[in-house]
Design a protein around this motif. Sequence first.
Motif, PDB file in Angstrom:
ATOM      1  N   SER A 153       1.333   6.950  -6.558  1.00  0.00           N
ATOM      2  CA  SER A 153       0.245   7.969  -6.801  1.00  0.00           C
ATOM      3  C   SER A 153       0.598   9.331  -6.949  1.00  0.00           C
ATOM      4  CB  SER A 153      -0.702   7.632  -5.648  1.00  0.00           C
ATOM      5  OG  SER A 153      -1.871   8.606  -5.890  1.00  0.00           O
ATOM      6  N   LYS A 154       1.641   9.491  -5.897  1.00  0.00           N
ATOM      7  CA  LYS A 154       2.107  10.946  -5.772  1.00  0.00           C
ATOM      8  C   LYS A 154       3.018  11.278  -6.955  1.00  0.00           C
ATOM      9  CE  LYS A 154       2.029  11.007  -0.748  1.00  0.00           C
ATOM     10  NZ  LYS A 154       2.945  10.803   0.322  1.00  0.00           N
ATOM     11  N   ALA A 209      -7.785   3.118  -4.257  1.00  0.00           N
ATOM     12  CA  ALA A 209      -7.653   3.718  -2.827  1.00  0.00           C
ATOM     13  C   ALA A 209      -6.603   4.679  -2.659  1.00  0.00           C
ATOM     14  CB  ALA A 209      -7.635   2.380  -1.916  1.00  0.00           C
ATOM     15  N   SER A 210      -5.446   4.436  -3.333  1.00  0.00           N
ATOM     16  CA  SER A 210      -4.522   5.342  -3.230  1.00  0.00           C
ATOM     17  C   SER A 210      -4.316   6.579  -4.019  1.00  0.00           C
ATOM     18  CB  SER A 210      -3.099   4.498  -3.794  1.00  0.00           C
ATOM     19  OG  SER A 210      -3.081   3.383  -2.807  1.00  0.00           O
ATOM     20  N   MET A 236       2.036   2.000  -3.630  1.00  0.00           N
ATOM     21  CA  MET A 236       0.951   2.435  -4.474  1.00  0.00           C
ATOM     22  C   MET A 236       0.774   4.082  -4.102  1.00  0.00           C
ATOM     23  SD  MET A 236      -0.718   0.597  -6.674  1.00  0.00           S
ATOM     24  CE  MET A 236      -1.122  -1.106  -7.017  1.00  0.00           C
ATOM     25  N   GLN A 237       0.953   4.313  -2.903  1.00  0.00           N
ATOM     26  CA  GLN A 237       0.968   5.690  -2.378  1.00  0.00           C
ATOM     27  C   GLN A 237       2.024   6.412  -2.830  1.00  0.00           C
ATOM     28  OE1 GLN A 237       0.404   5.171   1.960  1.00  0.00           O
ATOM     29  NE2 GLN A 237      -1.764   5.924   1.712  1.00  0.00           N
ATOM     30  N   THR A 238       2.922   5.916  -2.809  1.00  0.00           N
ATOM     31  CA  THR A 238       4.067   6.889  -3.404  1.00  0.00           C
ATOM     32  C   THR A 238       3.814   6.933  -4.994  1.00  0.00           C
ATOM     33  OG1 THR A 238       5.426   5.910  -1.626  1.00  0.00           O
ATOM     34  CG2 THR A 238       6.571   6.564  -3.667  1.00  0.00           C
ATOM     35  N   HIS A 262       0.797  -1.331  -0.003  1.00  0.00           N
ATOM     36  CA  HIS A 262      -0.038  -0.115   0.105  1.00  0.00           C
ATOM     37  C   HIS A 262       0.946   1.245   0.109  1.00  0.00           C
ATOM     38  CE1 HIS A 262      -3.441   2.530   0.637  1.00  0.00           C
ATOM     39  NE2 HIS A 262      -3.023   3.042   1.657  1.00  0.00           N
ATOM     40  N   ARG A 263       1.964   1.143   0.794  1.00  0.00           N
ATOM     41  CA  ARG A 263       2.735   2.297   0.571  1.00  0.00           C
ATOM     42  C   ARG A 263       3.336   2.752  -0.496  1.00  0.00           C
ATOM     43  NH1 ARG A 263       8.843   2.527   3.909  1.00  0.00           N
ATOM     44  NH2 ARG A 263       9.313   4.909   3.563  1.00  0.00           N
ATOM     45  N   GLU A 273      -6.509  -1.390  -4.569  1.00  0.00           N
ATOM     46  CA  GLU A 273      -5.363  -0.993  -3.760  1.00  0.00           C
ATOM     47  C   GLU A 273      -4.930   0.554  -4.558  1.00  0.00           C
ATOM     48  OE1 GLU A 273      -1.981  -3.360  -3.161  1.00  0.00           O
ATOM     49  OE2 GLU A 273      -3.358  -4.937  -2.407  1.00  0.00           O
ATOM     50  N   ALA A 274      -4.874   0.328  -5.842  1.00  0.00           N
ATOM     51  CA  ALA A 274      -4.442   1.449  -6.801  1.00  0.00           C
ATOM     52  C   ALA A 274      -5.260   2.783  -6.594  1.00  0.00           C
ATOM     53  CB  ALA A 274      -4.229   1.121  -8.206  1.00  0.00           C
TER      54      ALA A 274
END
Length: 297
Positions: free
Chosen positions: A125-126, A158-159, A121-123, A118-119, A155-156
Amino acid sequence: ILKDPKAVANQMLLDEVDILITMSNHSSILELLALRPAALQGSWLCTTRSLQLPYLDFVIADRNLIPLDERDDWSEHVLELPLFAPYEVSNHLPDIQDVRDEQYIVFGVFQKRSKITHRMMQTWSKILKQVPGSKLKLRDTAFTDPHVNRAVMREALASGIANDRIELIAISEDAQSNLSFYDDIDICLDCFPFGGGIDVMKTLWMGIPVVTQTGEFFASRISGTYLRHIGQESWIAKNSEEYIQIAVKLAQNRKELTAFQKDCRTTLSSSLATQSGVLTTLLESRLNQIYKAAQKI
């Protein structure tokens, strides 16, 4: 996986094996090592931290993977090479295609599904938010499973990654189809804390820059050690903020992408990273040294 570690150990004793190097930490291998079938026993390419086992005498590494100030944490002797493992260039790899002329950047991820957290994916995303129109392509054998694909897409989303900006590609049985994947990628994004291995060199050989984040243990530094050996330390981040900055900066610099693609094979061919003969000779010398030293004890 060994079905009968004791039988293998007995055969090694009969063969009078002097040095045993394992490339696996499977329990059956550790059982074999515990039987001490060789005078010296070590590990290579299979550990992230010291195993603290009395029957492992050394670990093969380089100074980037296990810095001098961390060696007291290792029970194993660090058998140091200038680079821990060379990349053997495959004759089956095609010529590099010209840099894509599309107006948008495609980021590629070549890591296993298990590393895509998840981390991560969040990265990613930014990064996508800072590079308008960019897309993300993930490739793995796991993406043949529709259940896995649905989970990753959730997951993608959600990020903050829209469905039209991410694509999951399954590794095919057709080798040519797998190689053509490189033609569609501008920049490779490594995972962290568990990054790529020698496969990173294959990506670089195909003319694709790799952005990585170095970490606090062996497996999080492999991509970085290769990048250092080809003079691309600027692609190594110390934290996720730097990782994002490096990826965005590369995406905004088509000239740098083109220049690396043009010169990459010359650069890699002249670097220690592809000099397997040199590293093999050095490894033989180091092994002889520690074996002779052990014989005197």
